[in-house]
Write a protein that holds these residues in place. Structure first.
Motif, PDB file in Angstrom:
ATOM      1  N   SER A   1       0.876  -1.180   0.000  1.00 51.70           N
ATOM      2  CA  SER A   1       0.000   0.000   0.000  1.00 51.70           C
ATOM      3  C   SER A   1       0.913   1.230   0.000  1.00 51.70           C
ATOM      4  O   SER A   1       2.125   1.113   0.211  1.00 51.70           O
ATOM      5  CB  SER A   1      -0.931  -0.014   1.214  1.00 51.70           C
ATOM      6  OG  SER A   1      -0.177  -0.086   2.403  1.00 51.70           O
ATOM      7  N   PHE A   2       0.331   2.403  -0.253  1.00 51.65           N
ATOM      8  CA  PHE A   2       1.154   3.601  -0.437  1.00 51.65           C
ATOM      9  C   PHE A   2       0.716   4.714   0.516  1.00 51.65           C
ATOM     10  O   PHE A   2      -0.437   4.779   0.929  1.00 51.65           O
ATOM     11  CB  PHE A   2       1.041   4.108  -1.885  1.00 51.65           C
ATOM     12  CG  PHE A   2       1.554   3.116  -2.892  1.00 51.65           C
ATOM     13  CD1 PHE A   2       2.879   3.100  -3.275  1.00 51.65           C
ATOM     14  CD2 PHE A   2       0.699   2.157  -3.437  1.00 51.65           C
ATOM     15  CE1 PHE A   2       3.353   2.170  -4.190  1.00 51.65           C
ATOM     16  CE2 PHE A   2       1.158   1.224  -4.348  1.00 51.65           C
ATOM     17  CZ  PHE A   2       2.499   1.230  -4.729  1.00 51.65           C
ATOM     18  N   LYS A   3       1.667   5.598   0.808  1.00 50.54           N
ATOM     19  CA  LYS A   3       1.371   6.772   1.621  1.00 50.54           C
ATOM     20  C   LYS A   3       2.005   7.960   0.905  1.00 50.54           C
ATOM     21  O   LYS A   3       3.173   7.873   0.477  1.00 50.54           O
ATOM     22  CB  LYS A   3       1.983   6.579   3.005  1.00 50.54           C
ATOM     23  CG  LYS A   3       1.489   7.575   4.042  1.00 50.54           C
ATOM     24  CD  LYS A   3       1.763   7.067   5.454  1.00 50.54           C
ATOM     25  CE  LYS A   3       3.234   7.211   5.821  1.00 50.54           C
ATOM     26  NZ  LYS A   3       3.524   6.719   7.175  1.00 50.54           N
ATOM     27  N   LYS A   4       1.240   9.033   0.749  1.00 53.89           N
ATOM     28  CA  LYS A   4       1.791  10.189   0.018  1.00 53.89           C
ATOM     29  C   LYS A   4       1.372  11.479   0.711  1.00 53.89           C
ATOM     30  O   LYS A   4       0.188  11.713   0.954  1.00 53.89           O
ATOM     31  CB  LYS A   4       1.303  10.181  -1.428  1.00 53.89           C
ATOM     32  CG  LYS A   4       1.912  11.262  -2.312  1.00 53.89           C
ATOM     33  CD  LYS A   4       1.505  11.069  -3.758  1.00 53.89           C
ATOM     34  CE  LYS A   4       2.133  12.108  -4.664  1.00 53.89           C
ATOM     35  NZ  LYS A   4       1.512  13.425  -4.524  1.00 53.89           N
ATOM     36  N   THR A   5       2.361  12.289   1.065  1.00 56.77           N
ATOM     37  CA  THR A   5       2.094  13.625   1.601  1.00 56.77           C
ATOM     38  C   THR A   5       2.954  14.600   0.801  1.00 56.77           C
ATOM     39  O   THR A   5       3.760  14.186  -0.042  1.00 56.77           O
ATOM     40  CB  THR A   5       2.484  13.713   3.090  1.00 56.77           C
ATOM     41  OG1 THR A   5       3.900  13.498   3.191  1.00 56.77           O
ATOM     42  CG2 THR A   5       1.765  12.667   3.923  1.00 56.77           C
ATOM     43  N   LYS A   6       2.823  15.885   1.088  1.00 56.66           N
ATOM     44  CA  LYS A   6       3.653  16.882   0.380  1.00 56.66           C
ATOM     45  C   LYS A   6       5.135  16.649   0.678  1.00 56.66           C
ATOM     46  O   LYS A   6       5.996  16.844  -0.155  1.00 56.66           O
ATOM     47  CB  LYS A   6       3.265  18.294   0.832  1.00 56.66           C
ATOM     48  CG  LYS A   6       1.969  18.789   0.223  1.00 56.66           C
ATOM     49  CD  LYS A   6       1.847  20.302   0.386  1.00 56.66           C
ATOM     50  CE  LYS A   6       0.604  20.808  -0.315  1.00 56.66           C
ATOM     51  NZ  LYS A   6      -0.579  20.805   0.557  1.00 56.66           N
TER      52      LYS A   6
ATOM     53  N   ILE B   1      -2.376  -3.574  -3.307  1.00 63.99           N
ATOM     54  CA  ILE B   1      -2.150  -4.641  -4.283  1.00 63.99           C
ATOM     55  C   ILE B   1      -1.252  -5.699  -3.642  1.00 63.99           C
ATOM     56  O   ILE B   1      -0.451  -5.375  -2.756  1.00 63.99           O
ATOM     57  CB  ILE B   1      -1.538  -4.045  -5.592  1.00 63.99           C
ATOM     58  CG1 ILE B   1      -1.600  -5.046  -6.744  1.00 63.99           C
ATOM     59  CG2 ILE B   1      -0.123  -3.523  -5.373  1.00 63.99           C
ATOM     60  CD1 ILE B   1      -1.400  -4.403  -8.122  1.00 63.99           C
ATOM     61  N   ALA B   2      -1.418  -6.961  -4.034  1.00 62.72           N
ATOM     62  CA  ALA B   2      -0.627  -8.055  -3.432  1.00 62.72           C
ATOM     63  C   ALA B   2       0.040  -8.890  -4.517  1.00 62.72           C
ATOM     64  O   ALA B   2      -0.540  -9.131  -5.579  1.00 62.72           O
ATOM     65  CB  ALA B   2      -1.544  -8.930  -2.589  1.00 62.72           C
ATOM     66  N   PHE B   3       1.280  -9.332  -4.226  1.00 58.99           N
ATOM     67  CA  PHE B   3       2.057 -10.107  -5.200  1.00 58.99           C
ATOM     68  C   PHE B   3       2.702 -11.315  -4.532  1.00 58.99           C
ATOM     69  O   PHE B   3       2.887 -11.338  -3.317  1.00 58.99           O
ATOM     70  CB  PHE B   3       3.189  -9.254  -5.792  1.00 58.99           C
ATOM     71  CG  PHE B   3       2.736  -8.068  -6.565  1.00 58.99           C
ATOM     72  CD1 PHE B   3       2.279  -8.204  -7.876  1.00 58.99           C
ATOM     73  CD2 PHE B   3       2.755  -6.799  -5.999  1.00 58.99           C
ATOM     74  CE1 PHE B   3       1.854  -7.110  -8.598  1.00 58.99           C
ATOM     75  CE2 PHE B   3       2.340  -5.695  -6.722  1.00 58.99           C
ATOM     76  CZ  PHE B   3       1.881  -5.850  -8.026  1.00 58.99           C
ATOM     77  N   ASN B   4       3.106 -12.254  -5.377  1.00 61.71           N
ATOM     78  CA  ASN B   4       3.975 -13.337  -4.922  1.00 61.71           C
ATOM     79  C   ASN B   4       5.386 -12.741  -4.788  1.00 61.71           C
ATOM     80  O   ASN B   4       5.993 -12.316  -5.777  1.00 61.71           O
ATOM     81  CB  ASN B   4       3.969 -14.470  -5.956  1.00 61.71           C
ATOM     82  CG  ASN B   4       4.818 -15.648  -5.531  1.00 61.71           C
ATOM     83  OD1 ASN B   4       5.837 -15.496  -4.863  1.00 61.71           O
ATOM     84  ND2 ASN B   4       4.419 -16.838  -5.935  1.00 61.71           N
TER      85      ASN B   4
END
Length: 381
Positions: free
Chosen positions: A286-291, A330-333
């Protein structure tokens, strides 16, 4: 038929080493577990085949009497490897091969060479392939192909020859590797399905023979390729069938691309994979985005042992709002991604995604002609 030759142990051992991976463990026909030997003029020719891959290696020897025979491959190779460097005498008398060195004599039962499958005359379009390019094809695409012999098409590499270059695709149905050698151009246009293991084998022979270039002959009539590598002829039967319509799974554009340090990403994936072993190696992103900053969160859950969470800094390019970015999961092997990182040897890599169940693309910063697609996995919260 008789045969009588003298040959150096080192020479014979090297030729047998070339052939070793071609002799099948569980042959379709019993004779295929054997090696063919033929002495004529001043040459010894050794050959082996499993009916899909075949190899013929020749060396200069002292021939006292021309002849040919077939001998058990494993026994003959083990015996020759165990002898000391120096001259060995081989003599065929009444279906027995006498192998003599100093005070050592061994006798091996033989079969008639007439029983052994014949190698075809391969003619057609031909070109030279640089071993450095062959190495790139092997390292960047072979690992993405399948080992499942029940789906032979997926055990092959699609090689697309044209005046624009050579495009090589490998896929096992869950991931895909695409490598474009644009610096090559061909006078013919053709798609071939080449067994992936043949490419690895070809590279092994080229390295052992210390050659820089391989001559490739394409026979459409026989559905075969012939690779000439120094003193070795390597025959490969092409795989027939329809390669998956891979263009359909490659997304034309992406909503988000994140670039990160390759070594750090690899370290975190390896740790996460320890916790993901029970759950088919699935790791969640998962992602986190700030300035101020952006990061990728990696999570793996082990039903028996616990949970792993880590965060690495990334550079994100996207038109999505910060809130939309944080909603992307999103999930991956993990093993598929570790394979990719080990293959590209790039300082930075990027991941491009759209949605949780749409294919994602991975690229190494130092190779613009290569990309890797991995299918995501559905996870239940």
């Amino acid at each position: 038929m008789n045969m009588k030759i003298s040959v150096l142990q080192e020479t014979l051992k090297q030729q047998l080493d070339y052939l070793q991976k071609i002799v099948p463990n569980k042959p379709q026909l019993p004779i295929l577990s054997s090696i063919f030997l033929e002495a004529k003029s001043n040459k010894l020719i050794l050959a082996a085949t499993d009916l899909y891959l075949g190899m013929r290696a020749s060396s200069v020897v002292e021939v006292k009497e021309n002849g040919s025979l077939v001998v058990d491959g494993d026994t003959f190779r083990s015996l020759i490897s165990s002898l000391s460097p120096g001259k060995i005498n081989l003599e065929l008398k009444e279906a027995v091969l006498y192998i003599n060195q100093g005070k050592t004599t061994a006798k091996l039962s033989c079969q008639s060479a007439e029983e052994y499958p014949k190698f075809p005359q391969v003619t057609g379009d031909n070109f030279n392939l640089n071993v450095a390019d062959l190495e790139k094809i092997n390292n960047l695409t072979v690992f993405a192909s399948s080992n499942d012999q029940t789906r032979p098409v997926l055990t092959s590499l699609l090689m697309d020859f044209s005046e624009k270059g050579l495009l090589v695709i490998g896929t096992d149905g869950f991931r895909l590797a695409s490598f474009n050698l644009k610096q090559l151009n061909f006078s013919f246009k053709q798609n071939l399905l080449v067994p992936a293991k043949a490419i690895s084998e070809l590279l092994r022979i080229a390295r052992q023979g210390q050659v820089d270039e391989v001559l490739v002959v394409v026979s459409n009539e026989l559905k075969q390729l012939l690779f000439k590598v120094g003193s070795v002829d390597f025959f490969v039967r092409l795989i027939e069938g329809d390669f998956p319509p891979y263009q359909k799974i490659i997304p034309p554009s992406f909503k988000l691309t994140a670039e990160m340090d390759s070594d750090e990403f690899l370290s975190q994936l390896k740790r996460a994979q320890i916790f993901a072993r029970e759950t088919s190696n699935i790791v969640r992103f998962s992602f986190k985005k700030t300035k101020e900053e952006s990061s990728l969160m990696i999570k793996a859950i082990s039903p028996s042992f616990g949970e792993y969470n880590s965060e690495i800094p990334v550079e994100i390019k996207t038109d999505l709002s910060d809130q939309e970015v944080e909603g992307l999961q999103i999930a991956f092997n993990a093993l598929y991604l570790i394979d990719f990182i080990n293959a590209v040897h790039s300082e930075k890599i990027s991941i491009s995604i759209n949605e949780s169940l749409k294919p994602a693309r991975f690229i190494g910063q130092n190779n613009k002609d290569y990309f890797y697609i991995s299918m995501p996995f559905r996870v239940n919260e």
